[in-house]
Design an enzyme around this catalytic site. Structure first.
Site, PDB file in Angstrom:
ATOM      1  CB  SER A 149     -35.989  31.501 -35.823  1.00 42.32           C
ATOM      2  OG  SER A 149     -35.660  32.641 -36.569  1.00 42.32           O
ATOM      3  CG  ASP A 301     -37.954  35.857 -38.100  1.00 45.26           C
ATOM      4  OD1 ASP A 301     -38.319  36.864 -37.470  1.00 45.26           O
ATOM      5  OD2 ASP A 301     -36.992  35.154 -37.741  1.00 45.26           O
ATOM      6  CG  ASP A 303     -38.154  34.685 -33.504  1.00 47.48           C
ATOM      7  OD1 ASP A 303     -37.980  34.794 -34.729  1.00 47.48           O
ATOM      8  OD2 ASP A 303     -37.208  34.566 -32.699  1.00 47.48           O
ATOM      9  CG  ASP A 305     -35.052  36.749 -34.643  1.00 46.12           C
ATOM     10  OD1 ASP A 305     -35.597  36.474 -35.735  1.00 46.12           O
ATOM     11  OD2 ASP A 305     -34.402  35.917 -33.984  1.00 46.12           O
TER      12      ASP A 305
END
Length: 575
Positions: A149, A301, A303, A305
């Site tokens: 993340s 961010d 990734d 999400d």
């Protein structure tokens, strides 16, 4: 430096022939040059937290590497065979822009295929929400994303998704962890069956993009979309693979990408942290927005999400909204759209978490829609969708800059949320309003809620002990009064109790156990203490509120609320 025998026992296992020469060499070097690092690498096993498993890359049981992830994957393979006997098992695997994510993804694919499991492996990095979508689209039994993340560059991680597209929840999580812990490293099958590994890309991309546009578009006129001036940054992450295409296909023609941050890069060279929760991460995007006179800034961010959103206030200055503010804006808009379309029948719900703004409950009440509240982490919102199939999920979020639109993706989804927030902004601008004005109107209707987060990093063995001590003190010696307001209720999710300090009555909490404490004060203030499940941090969440009689008084009320939060923090000696 003295190293405990139990740590040395683990080290000796990793120096056995089961492990490769590269691992042996790295351990030997640490033993002589960095015994402290050796201790940190082996003093515990890396654990599953709220967002799967995250950690620093390197050798050892407390690190992300070929063997810790291989063991996880072997355990999941065994569990899948036990859970779905006589089925052709299938998994989907995605990965982000981090160092070694592609290599680790291939190792995970190898282990699954070695166990006779069909693997759909993305040919390049993709956003986490696309993995959740792909898992359901391809009718897989499980899915894995290699990501840490928004953590620093030295981290990587491993998120596990189940058949419904959501992350692992009880009882599967504990059962899988037990199977993993019972395995020896010599039981990992790394011998890939390449025939069972199929690379996926464009077909899934198109289906994901089309689904996103279908779920997050709400009859915004073409002219309104063209008039919205958007600045977008992927912060060197994976959203660059989806968001520009989604916005373009949805009709947003004036999207300005921050060029210096558009190339995926696991070093995240232009930011201290690739976390849109932190204002510094959006510095370049805000500068571009001022240069171009943009209406809105969106940053995601690594990734993809979570998303950070900045808008112009009534003075024309760009300000960063917090996760609670974007969540109530998006939820209120969805509820209004569903009501307009006659889709609210009494069988719908919105979702939130125990550390998020209580304003979500007020929104649900206003539209006669239930607001279900769960533990931190979108896996709990995904579980609500699975547990209540008779109810239709409208949308929901949590304070940490995550939102989910509908149930096509069962995790926080910055791709759909970016399109949704552009829809709200475009419609507001077309009506002579703005996102900021729409937020203030909500505060007039429901009360001005102001939230604030303090996140304290406590690394290593000593840090973990310090966090434990802080939580123990808050439990054993609960505060009776804060900032001149009596504590009305203390909820302790670790022992599932809610105690009314006025009456002494205790109720049982129905939400699963978790190391979280919440104080409720008599003036509606809410204070929450929670150690992070994925990082070496303890977090304190504050929510205060006051009525707002008109937009004109917003600054005055906000100043009062900011002062109240400062007083509470000072009294609790947190800064």
């Amino acid at each position: 430096m003295h190293i405990e025998q139990n740590i040395l026992d683990k080290v000796n296992v990793w120096l056995s022939p089961i492990f490769d020469e590269k691992t042996h060499k790295e351990i030997t070097e640490m033993m002589t040059s960095s015994p402290k690092e050796l201790e940190e690498s082996f003093y515990k096993n890396l654990e599953f937290g709220t967002g799967g498993m995250r950690g620093i890359m390197g050798v050892g049981t407390n690190r992300i590497n070929k063997y810790t992830l291989g063991k996880n994957t072997q355990g999941i393979s065994d569990y899948m065979k036990k859970s779905f006997p006589n089925e052709q098992l299938k998994v989907a695997i995605a990965y982000d822009c981090r160092h070694n994510s592609d290599t680790l993804a291939k190792i995970v694919a190898d282990v699954f295929s070695a166990n006779g499991i069909k693997v759909y492996l993305f040919s390049e990095m993709r956003p986490t929400p696309e993995l959740s979508f792909a898992l359901k689209y391809l009718k897989c039994h499980a899915g894995i994303v290699l990501t840490a993340s928004h953590n620093p560059p030295e981290y990587n991680g491993y998120k596990v998704y189940w058949q419904d597209g959501g992350q692992l929840v009880p009882p599967q999580d504990a059962e899988i962890i037990q199977m993993i812990e019972e395995l020896g490293y010599d039981q990992i099958n790394f011998k890939a069956n390449e025939k069972l590994i199929e690379h996926i890309d464009k077909k899934i991309d198109e289906a994901f993009i089309n689904s996103t546009i279908e779920n997050a578009s709400f009859n915004t006129p073409a002219q309104a979309k063209e008039n919205l001036n958007v600045v977008y940054t992927s912060l060197h992450g994976t959203s660059i693979k989806s968001i520009p295409d989604v916005l373009s296909k949805a009709g947003y023609t004036n999207v300005n990408i921050v060029p210096e941050q558009a190339i995926p890069d696991g070093n995240f060279p232009t930011v201290k942290s690739p976390n849109p929760e932190e204002p510094e991460a959006l510095t370049m995007a805000l500068a571009l927005a001022d240069k171009l006179g943009a209406d809105i800034v969106v940053g995601t961010d690594p990734d993809s999400d979570r998303l950070g959103v900045a808008v112009r206030d009534n003075d024309g200055k760009m300000i960063l909204l917090n996760g609670n503010q974007t969540m109530v804006l998006m939820t209120a808009f969805l509820l209004e759209q569903w009501q307009k379309e006659g889709r609210i029948t009494g069988n719908e719900f919105i979702g939130s978490t125990i550390v998020s703004t209580p304003m979500m409950l007020e929104l649900g009440t206003a539209y006669n829609v239930e607001c279900k509240v769960g533990l931190t982490g979108f896996k709990w919102i995904a579980k609500m969708i699975k547990d209540f199939p008779e109810l239709k999920f409208i949308g929901g979020g949590e304070e940490s800059f995550g939102f989910m639109v509908g149930d096509a993706v069962r995790d926080k989804d910055a791709v759909a949320a970016t399109l949704l927030v552009c829809e709200i902004a475009a419609q507001a601008k077309a009506h002579g309003s703005s996102l900021y004005k729409e937020l203030l109107n909500l505060y007039v209707d429901f009360g001005f809620y102001k939230e604030y987060l303090i996140s304290m990093t406590k690394k290593g063995i000593e840090g973990a002990a310090e966090i434990q001590t802080m939580m123990l003190e808050l439990r054993q010696n609960p505060l009776k009064e804060i900032n001149g307001q009596r504590v009305l209720m203390v909820e302790d999710y670790q022992n599932s109790t809610a105690k009314n300090l006025f009456t002494g009555e205790t109720e049982t909490l129905k939400i699963p156990k978790s190391n979280v404490l919440i104080y409720y004060l008599e003036d509606g203030t809410k204070i929450c203490a929670r150690p992070s499940g994925t990082e070496p941090k303890i977090k304190f969440y504050f929510s205060v509120n006051e009525p707002l009689d008109s937009v004109e008084h917003a600054k005055e009320v906000e100043k009062n609320l900011d002062q109240k939060i400062k007083n509470i923090i000072a009294e609790m000696h947190l800064q």
